[in-house]
Design an enzyme around this catalytic site. Structure first.
Site, PDB file in Angstrom:
ATOM      1  N   ALA A  62       9.523   3.681   2.016  1.00  0.00           N
ATOM      2  CA  ALA A  62       9.297   4.179   0.655  1.00  0.00           C
ATOM      3  C   ALA A  62       8.133   3.071   0.205  1.00  0.00           C
ATOM      4  O   ALA A  62       7.456   3.903  -0.586  1.00  0.00           O
ATOM      5  CB  ALA A  62      10.648   4.145  -0.131  1.00  0.00           C
ATOM      6  N   HIS A  65      10.415  -4.532   2.293  1.00  0.00           N
ATOM      7  CA  HIS A  65      10.814  -3.243   3.096  1.00  0.00           C
ATOM      8  C   HIS A  65      12.358  -2.807   2.599  1.00  0.00           C
ATOM      9  O   HIS A  65      13.072  -2.208   3.531  1.00  0.00           O
ATOM     10  CB  HIS A  65      10.869  -3.553   4.467  1.00  0.00           C
ATOM     11  CG  HIS A  65       9.639  -3.605   5.057  1.00  0.00           C
ATOM     12  ND1 HIS A  65       8.729  -5.075   5.096  1.00  0.00           N
ATOM     13  CD2 HIS A  65       8.529  -2.717   5.847  1.00  0.00           C
ATOM     14  CE1 HIS A  65       7.604  -4.909   5.632  1.00  0.00           C
ATOM     15  NE2 HIS A  65       7.348  -3.585   6.002  1.00  0.00           N
ATOM     16  N   PHE A  71       5.678   2.289   1.462  1.00  0.00           N
ATOM     17  CA  PHE A  71       4.333   2.390   2.061  1.00  0.00           C
ATOM     18  C   PHE A  71       3.724   3.607   1.221  1.00  0.00           C
ATOM     19  O   PHE A  71       2.563   3.632   1.096  1.00  0.00           O
ATOM     20  CB  PHE A  71       4.217   3.010   3.550  1.00  0.00           C
ATOM     21  CG  PHE A  71       4.783   1.997   4.586  1.00  0.00           C
ATOM     22  CD1 PHE A  71       5.052   0.685   4.123  1.00  0.00           C
ATOM     23  CD2 PHE A  71       5.267   2.358   5.966  1.00  0.00           C
ATOM     24  CE1 PHE A  71       5.561  -0.204   4.906  1.00  0.00           C
ATOM     25  CE2 PHE A  71       5.813   1.412   6.758  1.00  0.00           C
ATOM     26  CZ  PHE A  71       5.856   0.244   6.276  1.00  0.00           C
ATOM     27  N   GLU A  77      -2.353   5.672   4.140  1.00  0.00           N
ATOM     28  CA  GLU A  77      -1.279   6.631   3.238  1.00  0.00           C
ATOM     29  C   GLU A  77      -2.108   7.184   2.599  1.00  0.00           C
ATOM     30  O   GLU A  77      -1.500   8.272   2.179  1.00  0.00           O
ATOM     31  CB  GLU A  77      -0.175   5.611   2.782  1.00  0.00           C
ATOM     32  CG  GLU A  77       0.753   4.890   3.532  1.00  0.00           C
ATOM     33  CD  GLU A  77       0.354   3.647   4.553  1.00  0.00           C
ATOM     34  OE1 GLU A  77      -0.684   3.120   4.153  1.00  0.00           O
ATOM     35  OE2 GLU A  77       1.217   3.195   5.267  1.00  0.00           O
TER      36      GLU A  77
END
Lengths: 326, 335, 341
Positions: free
Chosen positions: A80, A125, A82, A56
């Site tokens: 989001a 998550h 991540f 990322e």
């Protein structure tokens, strides 16, 4: 001409159209088109559509470098959360470079990620963490709640000259709605009144817009006319539309899927207190998620979320409470 | 697999050598003046000087074109100057003036001069390594022969961004030259306290691209090693890593009490000072005589003095700019 | 010295592999037999059982491990009650983590399983921290850190392995390389894979040993990880072990909003790349029957005993499913517990 499309298809359509319109738009990220048999790859080649490693920081940092070099990358980040792995790039690089260069460079990029996936994905998550990106000067935040907005806000995000967190709601991806064909732009900083009413103002975003509209329908049966406002972008925020509604109704319920401390609804509430206090006939009420990491098991997951009943209950409360002296 | 090539004993042409020497004097005189101005409270904020590292900045940047991008870290004055940023605009920036390269909004750690290909610097160690990967990817997508050079210190090598960036640059074979200035210190601690790998070029050993370690105070060696990499990168190959062993002759920042320094190393690196070394070489080669050599320094001092005067004449930016420049607008086009 | 594997120990290893396989078969079947009972995302380790068991067989009491969201196998081999694990996956109050974590977030610290991260690569620094703690305690503990091939492109991998090597931490980094990041092949995202090199090559950057082992062979894994564990235990620092496995199921079950029935699609080799041959070749090399055949051929395991192991495992998992189905869901208000310790 509009036709029905699912929210997720509307987003892809916007990216596709913008890539066709502007050669500098690139699209890449984890699991973006690993196979060459992909619509984006076929239309725009591997130069502009790439699958990237699970890196990322590099994915977002590269987007900044591409933007500085004249491109408009759209980075697929899937979740989001991540982005949290790459917080320096999101918060401390992308939005700061324009100002620190004295306006001599700009960083047009889109960070596309989903949020709020309260579908049994447990604590890492399911968050609604858009508030974390809203306090950053230079970083715009869009939260589409309908298929049409999903398309129009993505197109605007790509054309914007600044970094934009485009946060789609995972519970909405298969929701269908009328979506205009061809070029369609939804301006940033322009709220929309999803339902008009004179008794109470409800402000909601993303998935909670639908919950607020359902609550408004229930309340209509009780003779309460609720106005439902969807800001569509939190930064920039259309405070004027909210204040105008509050001036009319005098009562406000703010819905936020995020947790209460530092929720974005706190910011809206502060704006109303600051600029709309004299219109208020009752204290501002916030309906947020409860203060916990979202638990896996369904009864607990449902318990912490804002819902139709909680919103309707809050509306009844602000309508029943004593007027506040102005 | 990694190919090792040695550039020691490399030769420079006279005009190249003199240009490098002049550039190094400009950087040296600029930074020494900045140090004095910092003590006099005329430049602001955190100032990181590259005294002792001028040879790398000059030998790399003077080979690049304006349309080749470079990125740098927090110790970026030399890179920007060598790449072509005007001294007056540099000085004005450090003084927070409207006439600065960033109109006084960035300061020492955030120098940008797009016109000359200085794409940016960062205050976060390793923070912009992936930006340089993005710049090189842009060059590849554009299809020209542009090359990107990324300057970073040995401290950045331990950051996750380094590994992510190296993997991507190698995977996509981008025209990117990583230039590591291994100055022996990561902020206040020595390299041995950060990693078991002494040479930075060995950190990229898992990837099969070319890498080389040279003495960063041997300017002809840096020039030669970078030239070879640049030729290949222009031909569409990459990435490569050039590690330059240098020494940070001042503290991490101006005002650093530097209790961690070793006097023996100090003396050794004073002897190896790249400016003095190249100057001696130039005289020896007959490129210039002693008088002309001294005049190089004098000319640089004059230039810095002029830059300071111009910078002081520049006004402070209108405070409202601070709020105006938060978001880019349609009218904002890259310079 | 790495323990010599006698018939009893080999049989134990085979038994654990079968138990993991049978457990996960029931997880998979639950999507069809009891729709809606499992929510969210599950990830199966079928194909990696030999690697998991071979690694765990090197552990001594007091050793610890951390893993990824593909985490059912580890606690099963460590002896955690499968009823509790299944109940967790079914979101029940009596699940291993009270229904708070689900399939991706199992933990059983009493058995040394410190937990997982749902975010790729993020448990690597955590396991490294556990390794530092072990070093401070000086009780000869070792930490096994499991992660996938994709995680090696996370900055956290680089930062952690550098530190572990520098400080000689007693950590064994076990990379289970299944060659896919969800639906992206390694050679599309990794410079070493693209160059045809093993991913253990990455160890060179940290001056630590890097070895590659056939993760379908539990004895080979046991030997390789065992050497790394010995090295860590004797204070010589970490090792990177690349264990090559093939994930026999898709990355996870279908991702969809509530209301859409979930199931396991076919493997990405087929769905993304149309490469059925690759998948079928992997099926033919399935490590569970492969190990059984070997033990039987070597006369280490009687076929009757092997059949009995399978029957026992099936019975155990039937009981686990039954227990989990009958177990109560948590009280909604419990959602607010455990926010702070």
């Amino acid at each position: 001409m509009a036709r029905e499309l699912p929210y997720i298809a509307a987003i892809n359509e916007a990216i596709h159209l913008e890539m066709a319109r502007d050669d500098t738009v690139l699209f890449y990220g984890q699991d973006v088109a690993p196979s060459d048999d992909d619509d984006f790859v076929k239309a725009f080649s591997r130069d502009r559509v790439r699958v990237s490693p699970i890196s990322e920081t590099a994915e977002i940092g590269m987007a900044v470098g591409l933007a500085l070099a004249g491109y408009r990358p759209v980075v697929e980040l899937l979740m989001a959360e991540f982005m949290l792995v790459a917080m320096n790039q999101v918060v401390n690089e992308a939005p700061r470079l324009h100002l620190m260069s004295g306006g001599r460079v700009k960083v047009p990029l889109v960070l596309k990620a989903g949020y709020g996936f309260t579908a049994g994905w447990a604590g890492q998550h399911t968050g609604s963490i858009y508030n974390m990106f809203c306090g950053i000067p230079g970083l715009k935040v869009a939260l589409p709640s309908t298929a049409a907005d999903a398309k129009g806000l993505m197109a605007t995000a790509i054309r914007d000259d600044n970094p934009v967190c485009y946060l789609l709601h995972y519970l909405l991806v298969l929701e269908h709605g009328d979506v205009p064909e061809g070029e369609y732009l939804v301006p940033f900083g322009k709220a929309v009144v999803r339902r008009e009413g004179g008794d109470v103002t409800i402000v909601a975003t993303g998935w909670t817009v639908g919950r607020a509209l359902a609550a408004a329908e229930t309340l209509a049966g009780e003779g309460i006319a609720a106005e439902v406002i969807d800001p569509r972008t939190l930064n920039p925020l259309d405070t004027a539309t909210i204040l105008a509604s509050v001036e009319k109704t005098g009562r406000v319920v703010l819905v936020d899927q995020g947790t209460p401390h530092g929720a974005f609804s706190n910011v809206i509430a502060a704006g109303i207190a600051d600029q709309g206090f004299s219109s208020l006939k009752a204290p501002v009420k916030q309906v947020t998620a409860l203060d916990a990491t979202v638990a896996y098991s369904e009864p607990m997951e449902a318990y912490v979320l804002p819902n139709e009943e909680k919103i309707a209950g809050a509306v009844r409360q602000v309508l029943g409470s004593a007027p506040v002296a102005a | 697999m990694a190919k090792s090539r040695t550039a020691a004993g490399a030769k420079l042409e006279a005009d190249t050598g003199l240009d490098l020497l002049a550039t190094m004097w400009r950087i040296r005189c600029f930074e020494e003046r900045v140090a004095a101005l910092k003590r006099a409270f005329k430049v602001y904020g955190l100032i990181h000087l590259s005294i002792g590292g001028e040879g790398v900045a000059a030998a790399v940047c003077r080979q690049l074109r304006d349309d080749d991008g470079i990125y740098s870290g927090h110790r970026a004055h030399g890179h920007a100057i060598a790449k072509g940023a005007p001294l007056a605009k540099m000085m004005a920036e450090l003084m927070g003036r409207e006439g600065g390269v960033c109109r006084g909004l960035g300061g020492s750690m955030h120098l940008v001069d797009r016109q000359h290909g200085m794409m940016g610097a960062t205050g976060v160690v390793g923070g912009n390594l992936p930006l340089a990967v993005g710049d090189a990817l842009a060059a590849r997508v554009r299809g020209g022969d542009q090359v990107t050079a990324m300057f970073f210190g040995d401290g950045a090598v331990q950051a996750g961004t380094f590994a992510e960036s190296v993997n991507l640059a190698a995977l996509w074979e981008l025209p990117l030259i990583f230039v590591c200035e291994n100055n022996g210190f990561a902020e206040f601690t020595s390299r041995a306290e950060h990693s078991t790998i002494e040479q930075v070029s060995d950190v990229v050993a898992p990837y099969g691209f070319e890498r080389e370690t040279v003495d960063g105070s041997d300017v002809p060696a840096v020039w030669e090693a970078f030239r070879a990499f640049l030729d290949e990168a222009r031909g569409g190959r990459g990435p490569m890593l050039l590690e330059c062993l240098t020494y940070r002759r001042r503290g991490h920042y101006e005002g650093d009490p530097q209790q961690y320094r070793d006097p023996a190393a100090e003396a050794e690196w004073e002897r190896r000072d790249p400016v003095a070394r190249l100057q001696a070489h130039a005289v020896e080669q007959g490129w210039l005589d002693d008088d002309e050599a001294r005049s190089l320094e004098r000319r640089a001092l004059e230039e810095v003095k002029d830059a300071e005067r111009v910078a002081l004449e520049s006004s402070y930016p209108d405070p409202s700019l601070a709020a105006e420049l938060v978001y880019a607008t349609e009218e904002c086009r890259p310079a | 010295m790495t323990e010599k594997l006698d018939a009893e120990r080999l049989t134990w290893m085979y038994t654990q592999m079968v138990r993991i396989r049978e457990f996960e078969e029931r997880v998979k079947r639950t999507f069809e037999e009891h729709p809606g009972v499992i929510r969210g995302h599950t990830h199966l380790a079928d194909g990696a059982e030999a690697s998991i068991v071979g690694s765990i067989a090197t552990m001594r009491p007091g050793d610890q491990l951390m893993a990824t969201y593909r985490c059912h196998g580890y606690p099963i081999a460590l002896g955690t009650d499968t009823k509790k694990i299944m109940a967790e996956i079914y979101g029940r109050k009596d699940g291993l983590c009270g229904g708070y974590g689900g399939s991706m977030h199992l933990a059983d610290p009493e058995r040394g399983f410190l937990g997982t991260s749902g975010i790729v690569g993020q448990s690597i620094p955590q396991a490294t921290g556990a390794g530092w703690a072990a070093q401070i305690r000086k009780e000869g503990q070792v930490v096994l850190c499991f992660f996938g091939d994709g995680a090696s492109k996370q900055g956290a991998f680089h930062e952690s392995l550098n530190l572990a090597s520098l400080w000689k931490l007693p950590v064994v980094y076990v990379m289970e390389n299944n060659n896919y990041n969800v639906s992206t092949r390694s050679d599309q995202e990794d410079a070493n894979a693209a160059a045809g090199e093993p991913l253990s090559t990455k160890a060179k950057a940290y001056s630590m040993p890097g070895v590659t082992v056939d993760g379908g062979d539990p004895v080979a894994v046991h030997e390789t990880v065992g050497e790394a564990v010995d090295r860590a235990r004797s204070g010589d620092g970490p090792t990177l072990v690349e264990s090559k496995v093939y994930r026999l199921s898709a990355h996870g079950n279908l991702i969809a909003p509530p209301g859409v029935p979930l199931h396991y699609p076919e493997h990405e080799a087929i769905t993304t790349f149309g490469n059925r041959e690759e998948y079928e070749a992997a099926l033919r090399g399935d490590p569970v029957p492969r190990f059984r055949m070997r033990l039987v051929e070597e006369d280490t395991l009687d076929p009757g005993r092997a059949d009995q192991i399978l029957r026992d495992a099936r019975e155990e998992m039937e009981a686990a499913v039954k227990y989990a189905l009958d177990a109560a869901l948590p009280e909604p208000e419990a959602a607010l517990n455990h926010v702070y310790a």
